[in-house]
Scaffold this motif. Structure first.
Motif, PDB file in Angstrom:
ATOM      1  N   TYR A   1       0.853  -1.196   0.000  1.00  0.00           N
ATOM      2  CA  TYR A   1       0.000   0.000   0.000  1.00  0.00           C
ATOM      3  C   TYR A   1       0.883   1.237   0.000  1.00  0.00           C
ATOM      4  CZ  TYR A   1      -3.311  -3.510   1.692  1.00  0.00           C
ATOM      5  OH  TYR A   1      -4.074  -4.646   1.825  1.00  0.00           O
ATOM      6  N   ASP A   2       0.336   2.316  -0.571  1.00  0.00           N
ATOM      7  CA  ASP A   2       1.054   3.583  -0.535  1.00  0.00           C
ATOM      8  C   ASP A   2       0.771   4.303   0.777  1.00  0.00           C
ATOM      9  OD1 ASP A   2      -1.531   4.416  -0.825  1.00  0.00           O
ATOM     10  OD2 ASP A   2      -1.248   5.401  -2.754  1.00  0.00           O
TER      11      ASP A   2
ATOM     12  N   ILE B   1       1.044 -11.300  -2.397  1.00  0.00           N
ATOM     13  CA  ILE B   1       1.799 -11.859  -1.268  1.00  0.00           C
ATOM     14  C   ILE B   1       1.989 -10.805  -0.183  1.00  0.00           C
ATOM     15  CG2 ILE B   1       3.962 -12.957  -0.597  1.00  0.00           C
ATOM     16  CD1 ILE B   1       4.213 -14.020  -3.422  1.00  0.00           C
ATOM     17  N   PHE B   2       2.401  -9.596  -0.596  1.00  0.00           N
ATOM     18  CA  PHE B   2       2.637  -8.546   0.391  1.00  0.00           C
ATOM     19  C   PHE B   2       1.334  -8.083   1.032  1.00  0.00           C
ATOM     20  CE2 PHE B   2       6.667  -7.981  -2.004  1.00  0.00           C
ATOM     21  CZ  PHE B   2       7.534  -8.045  -0.933  1.00  0.00           C
ATOM     22  N   ALA B   3       0.243  -7.992   0.266  1.00  0.00           N
ATOM     23  CA  ALA B   3      -1.030  -7.552   0.828  1.00  0.00           C
ATOM     24  C   ALA B   3      -1.550  -8.549   1.860  1.00  0.00           C
ATOM     25  CB  ALA B   3      -2.051  -7.363  -0.295  1.00  0.00           C
TER      26      ALA B   3
ATOM     27  N   PRO C   1     -11.730  -2.210  -3.385  1.00  0.00           N
ATOM     28  CA  PRO C   1     -11.675  -3.447  -2.577  1.00  0.00           C
ATOM     29  C   PRO C   1     -10.259  -3.886  -2.230  1.00  0.00           C
ATOM     30  CG  PRO C   1     -12.312  -3.919  -4.844  1.00  0.00           C
ATOM     31  CD  PRO C   1     -12.343  -2.434  -4.708  1.00  0.00           C
ATOM     32  N   LYS C   2      -9.255  -3.355  -2.931  1.00  0.00           N
ATOM     33  CA  LYS C   2      -7.875  -3.719  -2.646  1.00  0.00           C
ATOM     34  C   LYS C   2      -7.203  -2.763  -1.668  1.00  0.00           C
ATOM     35  CE  LYS C   2      -6.978  -5.951  -7.105  1.00  0.00           C
ATOM     36  NZ  LYS C   2      -6.093  -5.950  -8.300  1.00  0.00           N
TER      37      LYS C   2
ATOM     38  N   LEU D   1      -9.217  -3.304   6.550  1.00  0.00           N
ATOM     39  CA  LEU D   1      -9.335  -3.068   7.995  1.00  0.00           C
ATOM     40  C   LEU D   1     -10.764  -2.849   8.456  1.00  0.00           C
ATOM     41  CD1 LEU D   1      -6.284  -0.694   8.511  1.00  0.00           C
ATOM     42  CD2 LEU D   1      -6.486  -3.040   9.283  1.00  0.00           C
ATOM     43  N   LYS D   2     -11.701  -2.759   7.544  1.00  0.00           N
ATOM     44  CA  LYS D   2     -13.090  -2.500   7.916  1.00  0.00           C
ATOM     45  C   LYS D   2     -13.772  -3.799   8.336  1.00  0.00           C
ATOM     46  CE  LYS D   2     -17.222  -0.155   6.217  1.00  0.00           C
ATOM     47  NZ  LYS D   2     -17.893   0.418   5.026  1.00  0.00           N
ATOM     48  N   ILE D   3     -13.476  -4.230   9.528  1.00  0.00           N
ATOM     49  CA  ILE D   3     -14.021  -5.480  10.068  1.00  0.00           C
ATOM     50  C   ILE D   3     -14.779  -5.146  11.345  1.00  0.00           C
ATOM     51  CG2 ILE D   3     -13.477  -7.783  10.927  1.00  0.00           C
ATOM     52  CD1 ILE D   3     -10.966  -7.729   9.246  1.00  0.00           C
TER      53      ILE D   3
END
Length: 770
Positions: free
Chosen positions: A339-340, A353-355, A429-430, A436-438
């Motif tokens: 992510y930026d 993989i990183f996400a 969605p990515k 984090l919206k859980i």
């Protein structure tokens, strides 16, 4: 100042030259100092006996003339005179010498004697030649030296010219030799050039092969490092970042060159090694979090001070988490690879993989934070419920919202320092925001506002509609609609964002449900008493006091909805406003039918006009979003605007443009069908725009009322009755209008005017028929 004899220190060269060169010297005698001042006796003695000339002081006849020393000036003012005299003296000497030289050459240039006397004077000529040579030698000593120098220079130049000619000849021979060699070695040079080109190509190829082999050879090295017994300690070192960078480069190379030998196998192995390295990072970060959480949670439970808990939850937690050497920088590097800075997804072959690793790190972090701060959040929720059950729900809701916003801002700041990203709102969605919206945590964060909405709804569920409107309206005006200055603080912007999401995702739909329940209770299913079907006298001149109770409640609901909602939500596709208008019209139709069937003395058309005008005027006064005053309901200040469109002579078909006075009326329409729209009944509300239906019903009621009363007035003036009942009929109409529209003379006057115009039109039509 000084005597003239002080400056007479220049020796007399003529006297010295007159002395015999062979005179015996009595010995070396020291020269007299030129700085010594001569006195009288010494001066005369030196003048009488000059010093004998030394051997080294004898002048060469071919040497340049000796320099003479100028007389020393007595004072500063005499310097100019001495210098001028000296220059003049030198100039005269040069002139005299030049004249002597010229005279010498003139003396040498004797004319040739005549031929007839040449033989006689032969002896004289020889003497003259000898003397001329002597004179020439005596007069030209200084030119002999110049002549010798020129002769020597000429010889040197001649030798140089000869050497240059010889060198040129040698160079020409060498050039011819080089050209011959070049002609003979052209093919050899071409072969050498080809060999050099081939060498460079091979060198480049060797470099490329060596570079490519690096991506193959790195596999064994990284495999040994990641499978070593102490590989877990690698995540707390700077070299872990190099390992990740090299693995990314190898994966990118294998993906770019799928045709290379065993590229697919190497790609799979590198990806698995990258996954293993990231798993090691997850384990190391989780262990670090657990270690910090064990100490922090125990201290939070042990203290009861709010400031101490805040310091432990944020300051001490961050300090202990950052005590590792390079764990947090490595975590930030992995997160920024997915992510930026704003939490948006980055483009890359290894994003998946990183996400996935970043999301796992996020979940581990929030799980620990939720567990550590659970005692604090539970205490805040308990205090909110206690305060809401006691004195004031609104006060408790405001305090609870402020506490949640402050905690959310602190958590967001801590999260930004740990992971080096800011999770701003995004529908991608990515993005990190979606990840984090859980809504399963009890901790309020910038991405999880469900705890605030759930707590507020659970408390407001048992409150009345006015309390809910007060809370929601306070939120809207406090954080959402207030115009801030240019130097808006980050906390203010954070609160505004949370408020917008809290209202849009939780409280607006919750409030709409309460409004719809109230509409169904007080309008759709309202119990109508027989007294409510009559138009009674207005109380204290209030026009709404004698209105139909469901319509009066509809006006109140419109006002409440406008207070609690922003203007944009009231105007654009608001189901609440649409339902209020639709259900009010349906209820009025039912009341009209009951009035007609019961015949209780109430004019049904006037009943409809009064209530529809009241509803219409409220919509115009509110403008669906503007703040209103309580006088707008009793003054009917918009009736003139309505009546200018509803002219009695143009009532038929004219009310189609009346809906333009309702901002956003086109958004209230329900899906239209191709079937004709019924004039009355609930079917009209289902297929027709609510504002258009309101205009249509108002037009029909006004037209029916004015036509019926115009007919009655014309009949009272006819031949049959002779005007006997005209006064009684007009008095009845006046009383009816005054009772219906108390303190509204404008409405009464417009209706009377419409009746008169309609009566005149009917009379003209009747006379034209006869």
């Amino acid at each position: 100042m000084y005597e003239d004899s002080w400056y007479s220190f220049v020796p007399d060269h003529h006297q010295k030259r007159g002395a015999a060169p062979g005179a015996p010297h009595p010995g070396h005698r020291r020269k007299e100092s030129l700085l010594q001042q001569p006195n009288g006796a010494t001066e005369h003695a030196d003048a009488a006996n000059p010093l004998p000339a030394l051997f080294e002081e004898q002048e060469n006849p071919n040497s340049p003339p000796r320099a003479t020393l100028a007389r020393r000036a007595k004072s500063y003012s005499d310097i100019y005179d001495i210098v001028t005299a000296q220059l003049s003296k030198g100039g005269l000497k040069k002139k005299r010498r030049r004249r002597r030289d010229n005279s010498t050459w003139e003396a040498l240039g004797l004319p040739e004697p005549p031929s007839d006397v040449h033989s006689q004077n032969l002896h004289d000529d020889d003497d003259d030649d000898a003397q001329g040579k002597t004179l020439l030698l005596a007069s030209q000593p200084e030119y002999i030296l110049y002549h010798d120098q020129l002769a020597m220079t000429e010889r040197h130049l001649g030798s140089l010219i000869e050497d240059a000619e010889s060198a040129l000849k040698d160079l020409e021979i060498l050039c011819q030799s080089f050209r011959a060699v070049e002609d003979q070695t052209k093919s050899f040079q071409a072969q050498c050039d080809d060999l050099l080109s081939e060498e460079r190509r091979l060198q480049t190829l060797a470099d490329e092969v060596g570079t490519d082999l690096h991506f193959y050879a790195y596999l064994d090295n990284v495999t040994r490092r990641l499978n070593a017994p102490g590989a877990g300690r690698l995540v707390d070192d700077d070299s872990f970042g190099e390992v990740l960078a090299n693995l990314e480069s190898c994966i990118a190379f294998m993906s770019k060159n799928p045709t290379y030998r065993d590229a697919e196998q190497y790609l799979a192995r590198y990806q698995s090694l990258l996954t293993k390295a990231l798993h090691l990072l997850e384990v190391g970060f989780t262990n670090r979090l657990d270690k910090v959480s064990t100490e922090i949670s125990r201290q939070i439970v042990a203290t009861q001070s709010e400031s101490a808990r805040h310091a432990l939850a944020y300051g001490r937690f961050e300090e202990m988490l950052s005590e590792s050497y390079a764990l947090i920088p490595n975590v930030q590097r992995v997160v920024r690879s997915a992510y930026d800075q704003n939490g948006l997804a980055t483009a890359g072959p290894n994003f998946g993989i990183f996400a996935m690793t970043a999301n796992n790190l996020f979940q581990a972090y929030w799980a620990v934070r939720d567990r550590d701060l659970k005692p604090i959040t539970q205490q805040e929720q308990l205090a909110f419920k206690t305060e809401a059950a006691g004195e004031s729900v609104e006060t408790g809701a405001r305090n609870f919202v402020k506490q949640c916003f402050e905690r959310s801002y602190n958590e967001g700041s801590l999260f930004r320092r740990v992971f080096s990203i800011d999770t701003q709102y995004s529908a991608d969605p990515k993005s990190a925001f979606v990840a984090l919206k859980i809504p399963v945590r009890s901790l309020v964060t910038g991405t999880n506002i469900a705890p605030i909405g759930t707590s507020l709804q659970s408390v407001l569920q048992t409150s009345d509609l006015q309390t809910i409107c007060n809370v929601v309206g306070w939120l809207t005006n406090e954080y959402l609609l207030l115009d801030y200055d240019e130097d808006e603080t980050p906390f203010t912007g954070h609160c505004r964002e949370l408020t917008a999401r809290l209202l849009a995702e939780h409280l607006w739909t919750f409030t709409d449900a309460f409004f719809e329940a109230e509409i169904a209770k007080s309008i759709s299913r309202a119990v109508i008493a027989p007294e409510a079907l009559k138009i009674g006298a207005a109380a204290n001149g209030n026009a709404s006091s004698n209105a139909f109770p469901p319509v009066r409640r509809a006006v109140e609901l419109l006002g409440m909805f406008d207070q609690v909602m922003p203007k944009e939500r009231c105007q654009r596709n608001s189901p609440v406003v649409f339902k209020i208008v639709k259900e009010s019209i349906v209820t009025l139709h039912r009341a009209e039918a009951r009035i007609k069937s019961s015949r209780n003395g109430t004019d049904p058309d006037l009943f409809m006009i009064k209530n529809l005008l009241m509803l219409k005027n409220e919509l115009l006064a509110l403008e669906i979003g503007d703040v209103r005053s309580s006088e707008s309901l009793s003054s009917m200040q918009h009736f003139g605007q309505i009546w200018d469109t509803l002219r009695p002579q143009n009532l038929i078909g004219l009310l189609s443009t009346f809906s333009t006075y309702i901002p956003g009326s086109s958004y209230w329409s329900s899906p239209r069908t191709g079937t004709p729209t019924p004039a009355n009944g609930s079917g009209a509300a289902e297929v027709q725009d609510a504002s258009e239906q309101l205009d249509e019903q108002l037009r029909q009621s006004i037209y029916a009322f004015t036509r019926r009363w115009a007919t009655a007035l014309n009949e009272a003036q006819g031949k049959k009755l002779g005007g006997k009942n005209l006064a009684k009929l007009e008095r009845k109409l006046e009383e009816m209008l005054d009772r219906a529209f108390a303190s509204q003379p404008e409405v009464v006057g417009k209706l009377k005017e419409a009746i008169q115009i309609e009566a005149h039109a009917q009379a003209q039509a009747q006379s034209s028929k006869t």
